[in-house]
Design an enzyme around this catalytic site. Structure first.
Site, PDB file in Angstrom:
ATOM      1  N   THR A  58       0.851  -1.185   0.000  1.00 33.35           N
ATOM      2  CA  THR A  58       0.000   0.000   0.000  1.00 33.35           C
ATOM      3  C   THR A  58       0.888   1.236   0.000  1.00 33.35           C
ATOM      4  OG1 THR A  58      -0.101   0.120   2.413  1.00 33.35           O
ATOM      5  CG2 THR A  58      -1.750  -1.255   1.312  1.00 33.35           C
TER       6      THR A  58
ATOM      7  N   LYS B 170     -15.944  16.442  10.867  1.00 35.75           N
ATOM      8  CA  LYS B 170     -16.977  16.436  11.914  1.00 35.75           C
ATOM      9  C   LYS B 170     -17.080  17.842  12.487  1.00 35.75           C
ATOM     10  CE  LYS B 170     -19.826  13.617  14.166  1.00 35.75           C
ATOM     11  NZ  LYS B 170     -19.268  12.572  15.041  1.00 35.75           N
TER      12      LYS B 170
ATOM     13  N   GLU C  12      -5.632  -3.805  -1.589  1.00 35.17           N
ATOM     14  CA  GLU C  12      -6.047  -5.028  -0.899  1.00 35.17           C
ATOM     15  C   GLU C  12      -7.109  -5.817  -1.654  1.00 35.17           C
ATOM     16  OE1 GLU C  12      -5.011  -2.044   2.445  1.00 35.17           O
ATOM     17  OE2 GLU C  12      -5.759  -2.007   0.394  1.00 35.17           O
TER      18      GLU C  12
ATOM     19  N   TRP D 176     -21.489  15.448  10.033  1.00 37.41           N
ATOM     20  CA  TRP D 176     -20.452  15.103   9.070  1.00 37.41           C
ATOM     21  C   TRP D 176     -20.580  15.959   7.814  1.00 37.41           C
ATOM     22  CZ3 TRP D 176     -16.236  12.429   9.974  1.00 37.41           C
ATOM     23  CH2 TRP D 176     -16.222  11.486  11.015  1.00 37.41           C
TER      24      TRP D 176
END
Length: 532
Positions: A184, A436, A329, A441
């Protein structure tokens, strides 16, 4: 009751043999800038694959040994894609754009024995080779000297392969054995390794070739602009070989003029790149007059496709962009945003800018903070989790903390999103990118996509910055077009018709260029450090 079917392992060598036996005259093209593009048939290219496997064997490479590639999208990289796994070793694709410290970390973590590279990349390896104790051989395409410790032997790629026969007996392997290792990009902590099995690569290749995904055939010519060191170039090289599609390798040529020229002259039917690449290509082609209409599939990945970019490509160049969503992944493809049947042209744009419908063989769900599954109603937001035959179940040589990424057989993506009853996924934000503010949100993705529709905005990133009253507030970091003069007040007003008032950024920065990660994404980690 057992079936009566033969148990043939699903191997990379089977992809190789199948493509070669059915499409020996399909071609591999290598774009070389001002020099003529080279062309070789699959049959001619296959000789190089066999010679490379024989050469690695002569150097003592054995089953399960790690052979790294430090290459652009080139012929030697394609040879390594097939030869290394097919001989039973494991290919480790090294990201050319990593910092020396990260590059050193992943080579040592993987314990690579051999590195295949090209002469222009030798200076990078010279800086760190003295700190790579497991590396015994470096094979250089293009020749040239290289300074190494006495324990490391340097070989000329062409000379090494010329000494071998163009034939190799590919062994029968366990399909669950590791074939290719990718790391990654390490946005949090050190990069983590994902070891793809022969089985997962084979099945991902079939998924890509299915009509539910890309539908590649021998009538296609593929241009994977996405680097081959990044998640197997999204699986395109393997899929192209199996389907008999032509393969265009762009080498180190990633500028808009070069890519625009490649599309206009080599006429690929399918191409894949991150949004920043497509943006620059669209702008260049509008000036140069290069035709992009050979493309039937123009895929965006790595970051969200904005409505403004999709409209620009459609209206100026007659090309419909779609996007795929996935991760290192997940091999990496999970979804494709091909509009559903009976979808009117005007409505198609609403679908292509969504993350896409799940491809066959993978499954997704949204869960709350306790891991409880939420409704697939296209409205209820939670963390997206995925599982399937091409999804990782663990990391390679991972520490204990990495186990938190997996829950009850599901991979936790770290993305906040929704799923509807027809399997359409919409990623609303990365949880770490969500803002936030006052208990609510705010989606950075929504703000970015809206701002990108403004004609004077070239690039934008929205991040959360600390606020003493609201905990966090959005900061918009904007790159204007060359002749753009929009102010913060102008852009606030532009958002007011489409975004809730409390979500509109009250902090703005105007800069000349946004920082990018090693795979071309906007580097929000760097921006947070700068504007914290």
């Amino acid at each position: 009751m057992q079936s009566s079917m033969s148990d043939t392992p699903l191997l990379v060598s089977e992809i190789f043999s199948s493509g070669l036996s059915r499409f020996p005259d399909s071609k591999v093209y290598e774009y070389r800038g001002d020099r003529p593009t080279s062309e070789r048939t699959f049959a001619e290219t296959a000789d190089e694959f066999a010679r490379l496997a024989a050469a690695l064997t002569s150097l003592g490479v054995e089953r399960d040994d790690l052979v790294a590639s430090f290459c652009w999208n080139t012929g030697e990289h394609l040879a390594a894609y097939f030869a290394v796994p097919s001989m039973g070793a494991v290919l480790h694709t090294l990201n050319l754009r990593l910092h020396d410290d990260q590059l050193r970390y992943i080579v040592n973590h993987a314990r690579d024995r051999v590195i295949i590279t090209s002469a222009d990349l030798v200076p990078t390896l010279e800086r760190i080779i003295g700190e790579l104790p497991t590396v015994e051989h470096i094979i250089v395409k293009g020749g040239g000297a290289m300074r190494t410790p006495d324990s490391v032997a340097v070989h000329d790629y062409d000379e090494l392969l010329a000494a071998q026969e163009p034939a190799f007996a590919w062994p029968v392997l366990d399909e669950r054995a590791a074939a290719i290792l990718c790391y990654t990009s390490g946005t949090t902590g050190n990069p983590k390794g994902v070891a793809y099995s022969h089985r997962s690569i084979y099945l991902h290749t079939l998924m890509l070739c299915s009509a539910s995904a890309m539908g590649f055939t021998e009538y296609d010519r593929l241009l994977p602009i996405v680097p081959m060191f990044h998640a197997n170039a999204w699986g395109w090289p393997h899929a192209a070989w199996l389907a008999g599609s032509g393969i265009i390798l762009n080498g180190r040529f990633l500028s808009a003029p070069d890519i625009s020229t490649m599309i206009a002259t080599l006429e690929p039917t399918c191409a894949a790149a991150v949004p920043t690449i497509w943006t620059s290509v669209a702008e260049h082609a509008a000036v140069s007059g290069d035709r992009l209409t050979s493309l039937r599939h123009a895929i965006v990945g790595g970051s969200t496709l904005s409505r403004s970019l999709a409209k620009r490509m459609r209206n100026l160049h007659g090309v419909r962009l779609t996007q795929g969503w996935g991760m290192t992944e997940t091999s990496p493809l999970l979804t494709i945003s091909e509009p559903p049947r009976d979808c009117a042209e005007d409505a198609a744009l609403d679908f292509v800018i969504r993350s896409g419908r799940l491809i066959p063989g993978v499954f997704a769900r949204v869960v709350d903070e306790e891991g409880r599954e939420l409704p697939r109603d296209g409205v209820t937001i939670g963390e997206l989790e995925v599982r399937g035959v091409t999804v990782a179940g663990s990391y390679f040589r991972a520490d204990a903390d990495a186990a938190a990424k997996f829950r009850d057989g599901w991979l936790r993506t770290g993305d906040a999103g929704v799923i509807d009853r027809n399997g359409w996924v919409e990623v609303r934000d990365r949880f770490k990118d969500g803002i936030k503010s006052g208990g609510e949100w705010i989606s950075s993705v929504e703000l970015e996509n809206r701002l990108l529709e403004h004609p004077e905005v070239r690039e934008v990133a929205v991040i959360g910055v600390p606020d003493p009253k609201w905990e966090e507030r959005p900061l918009a970091i904007v790159v204007l077009e060359t002749d753009g003069s929009a102010s913060a007040e102008d852009l606030r007003g532009y958002l007011s018709d489409a975004v809730a008032r409390w979500a509109i950024p009250d902090r703005w920065e105007f800069i000349g260029e946004l920082p990018k990660t090693s795979v071309g994404k906007i580097d929000k980690k760097s921006l947070r450090a700068t504007y914290a």
